[in-house]
Design an enzyme around this catalytic site. Structure first.
Site, PDB file in Angstrom:
ATOM      1  CG  ASP A   1      -0.189  -0.141   2.526  1.00  0.00           C
ATOM      2  OD1 ASP A   1       0.563   0.781   2.861  1.00  0.00           O
ATOM      3  OD2 ASP A   1      -0.338  -1.180   3.210  1.00  0.00           O
TER       4      ASP A   1
ATOM      5  CD  GLU B   1      19.014 -23.287 -15.634  1.00  0.00           C
ATOM      6  OE1 GLU B   1      18.977 -23.093 -14.407  1.00  0.00           O
ATOM      7  OE2 GLU B   1      18.048 -23.714 -16.298  1.00  0.00           O
TER       8      GLU B   1
END
Ligand code: DGJ
Length: 733
Positions: free
Chosen positions: A534, A614
């Site tokens: 928020d 990777e």
């Protein structure tokens, strides 16, 4: 001048670049809301409102035989219960004689340059000459209450902020049972309510409801803004889409329990009231005391995209504070999904080495590093190094990791305590619990009473010592349970209704003290993922961990929903392992990266176990993120697909100068012999020519936006693609 007062009509008009907001002080001193919407200049809009005797509605005493207008139907700025308006009130006050309700009458107003602040609460701020403030003072004689309504008008940013303060100017106590931040009446039109619901690991999913007669209510009673609902709602026309149609965003700058009531009244008018939840709330004002309701942000826009752009820009510039608000943030590697509680110093150093090797700048030691923390049943409260896991201490670990050339970050959960901790054994009364009743446990932890100054002082001292003694550049501030058994041993019985709100004020106080004392430390918010996502937390933490669900396919929905109100730079987003730990789903590394790159980027998997190929891919991803982040995180964000598209999700960001754009697409359901994904792009300069770097082709902005672009056919499990568009200087379509 963005605030205009017209003396003879007593009209107040607030104007932003593309909206107007008008209110009127009527002949009784009653504050009427007239209009909020597309800019109408300072035109007198009183003609909009015609009032008829509705037969069963009351009228003001002074009007006697004149039965209209009625407080039951007048659009209002801050409606009260008990005085003839039967719609959802913004305020419920119990006066000295025990009566309920207030009848606000105008006393004065003031228009001044700059932005108001609110004692004890975070608010938006003026970066210099951006804002004008209107403060209206109203009074209710029967209760002795004075109401201050503040409006902050950020004209160029198209945002109006609102806040309310209630002061007891009488000589007997008054109790508030509700004191919302904003009441917005839309007298005409058919409106939908869009709100953002969810759960742990599935936060902020948009849901759009045509408002029926009656009240639709969303909110949180959990002491935190919550995974389940978000203090951001949109009122929109039935026909409103991403690109067109009226819509209003209402966002609370608050992190605790909240309520949004949207009511469609008997006349078809709509009222939205947003503020601190009135459930389990009461606040007694002694003579001279003031209650301050948190700030609310309002924006009017045409289409959801424009609304999002307004909130994104405002939150980044005028809510997030400190040196990290607008700057690049470090790419991080977090230990949680790599090691969970299984921490040892050498393992952590190896992980940090790999982090450095792939080009990350920050290594974050998540949960598990402190005394007694073998699992999530014990230790919270004892914020001292765990010598079993770190035999040479935290200092030694920090030194070894920073010596690699990587910054060090740490996880804390200040607001919580385990019964199995020295802190709890020493101060059982510091935890919220109702006398005589065993408290609800969640993750086997209790909540510290943040309303107490002694608790906050203790936490401030512990964490400032931690940050002073070690070279720590980042803090992840977690909060892993909802509040229950809300009782403070430090307050008398009559004030227990204040604890939920005082808790939030206490959290802000501690955040304020720590972030001010350590301005060079980046604080990231977290609450079991996105349980406290928020604008209140964003005032202290420019990024918040978005969700505990790190599966990229789930994240597509969470990021999309969150993007209606919040900027991408606020969303902590990490690449995690495959198969994913929450869903078990297997996804390609590229897809995980494309999704996470749309936020404050990082990794949270055991890099030491990855094959070299990777790791090389990760190094390239970090370099790509760095090259793109000014566009992806600070550019204008476009949702290119909606939730009805179950085939793929796509989004686009465009730099403010329209020179660069990045389009990202992830296929969720591969179907053979279906045509390839096709998209019409957005936000480009129609007259410019853009090169699509991946394809070595060029097309005009107009062509890409109207005819669109067809992606190559994408097969396999959850494939992703990204397009980088660059404006060709000196060429026009
Ligand atoms: C919840 C957070 O969202 C996770 O990222 C992790 O920090 C755990 N808490 C640790 O307990």
């Amino acid at each position: 001048m963005s605030i205009h007062y017209h003396d003879s009509t007593r009209l107040l008009t607030l104007r932003t670049a593309s909206s107007s907001y008008q209110l009127q002080i009527d002949e009784l001193g009653f504050l009427r809301h007239l209009y909020y919407g597309r800019d109408t200049g300072t035109a007198d809009l009183r003609y909009l409102h015609r009032f008829y005797d509705l037969g069963f509605s009351g009228n003001h005493y002074e009007h006697r035989m004149e039965r209209a207008p009625s407080p039951d139907t007048i659009p209002q700025e801050y409606a009260s219960s008990g005085a003839g308006d039967y719609r959802v009130p913004a305020v419920v006050a119990v006066g000295p004689s025990g009566h309920r309700g207030t009848d606000w009458r105008y006393v004065s107003h003031e228009i001044r340059p700059g932005k108001y602040t609110l004692a004890g609460l975070p608010t938006s701020f003026d970066n210099g000459g951006e804002c004008e403030t209107l403060t209206l003072t109203l009074r209710d004689d029967a209760s002795g209450l004075t109401l201050l309504l503040h409006y902050g008008v950020f004209a160029a940013l198209d945002i109006i902020t609102r806040a309310a303060e209630l002061r007891n100017d009488g000589d007997t106590p008054v109790t508030l049972e509700k004191a919302a931040s904003v009441c917005l009446d839309l007298p005409f039109g058919e409106w939908d309510l869009m709100h953002f619901h969810g759960r742990h690991c599935f936060e902020r999913q948009p849901e759009r409801l045509p408002l029926p007669h009656g009240v639709v209510s969303v909110g949180s009673e959990r002491g935190m803004s919550s995974h389940q609902h978000n203090p951001f709602v949109i009122l929109c026309g039935r026909e409103t889409t991403e690109d067109a149609g009226d819509c209003y965003g209402l966002m609370l700058v608050y992190s605790g329990s909240f309520r949004c009531d949207a009511e469609r009244s008997q006349t078809g008018s709509v009222r939205a009231v947003l503020g601190v939840s009135p459930l389990d709330f009461s606040w007694t004002l002694q003579p001279g005391e003031t209650f301050t309701a948190p700030e609310a942000l309002l924006a009017f826009a045409e289409g959801f995209t424009q609304l999002s752009h307004r909130f994104h820009r405002f939150l980044r510039r005028n809510i997030c504070r400190g040196k990290f608000a607008l700057s690049r943030r470090p790419v991080l590697v977090n230990s949680w999904e790599a090691a969970y509680f299984d921490l040892d110093a050498d393992r952590l150093v190896s992980l940090a080495k790999e982090a450095k090797d792939v080009g990350a700048e920050l290594f974050v030691l998540d949960d598990g590093w402190f005394r007694g923390r073998t699992d999530d049943n014990a230790g919270l409260g004892d914020w001292f190094e765990n010598r079993e896991k770190l035999p040479r201490g935290l200092g030694d670990l920090v030194e070894r990791i920073t010596a690699l050339g990587v910054q060090f970050g740490i996880w804390i959960e200040p607001e919580m305590v385990n019964e199995n901790s020295d802190l709890y054994r020493a101060h059982p009364d510091w935890a919220l619990a109702v006398p005589g009743r065993a408290p609800i446990m969640a993750r086997n932890q209790l909540v510290l009473d943040m309303s107490r100054a002694d608790v906050r002082d203790y936490l401030f001292n512990v964490f400032s010592a931690l940050l002073r003694e070690h070279d720590i550049s980042y803090v992840k501030w977690d909060m892993n349970r909802s509040l229950s058994d809300v009782y403070s041993h430090a307050l008398p019985a009559a004030r227990q209704g204040e604890v939920l709100h005082r808790y939030v004020l206490g959290v802000y106080d501690l955040l304020e003290r720590l972030t001010s004392a350590f301005p060079d430390v980046l604080f990231e918010g977290c609450a079991g993922g996105g349980g406290r996502f928020d604008a209140g937390i964003l005032c202290y933490c420019p990024q918040i961990w978005l969700s505990d669900d790190t599966d990229p396919i789930e994240r597509l929905k969470i990021q999309r929903g969150t993007s209606f109100g919040y900027p991408m730079s606020a969303m902590g987003a990490h690449v995690s392992a495959s198969p994913n730990h929450q869903t078990g789903r297997t996804t390609p590394m590229e897809t995980r990266a494309v999704v996470a790159m749309a936020g404050a980027f990082g990794y949270e998997l055991d890099l030491t176990k990855l094959p070299q190929a990777e790791k090389d891919a990760i190094r390239a991803q970090i370099a790509r993120f760095r090259a793109d982040e000014d566009t992806t995180l600070c550019g204008l964000y476009y949702r290119l697909t909606d939730e009805r598209n179950t085939w793929f999700t796509a989004w686009q960001t465009v730099s403010e100068d329209q020179k660069r754009s990045i389009v990202s697409l992830v296929v969720q359901n591969v179907e053979p012999y279906k045509s390839a994904p096709h998209l019409r792009l957005k936000g480009l300069d129609p007259d410019a020519v853009y090169e699509i770097e991946e394809e070595h082709i060029a097309a005009s902005g107009a062509a890409l936006m109207h005819a669109g672009y067809t992606f190559p056919k994408m097969l396999g499990d959850y494939p992703a693609a990204q397009l980088h568009l660059k404006k060709k200087e000196g060429e026009s379509a």
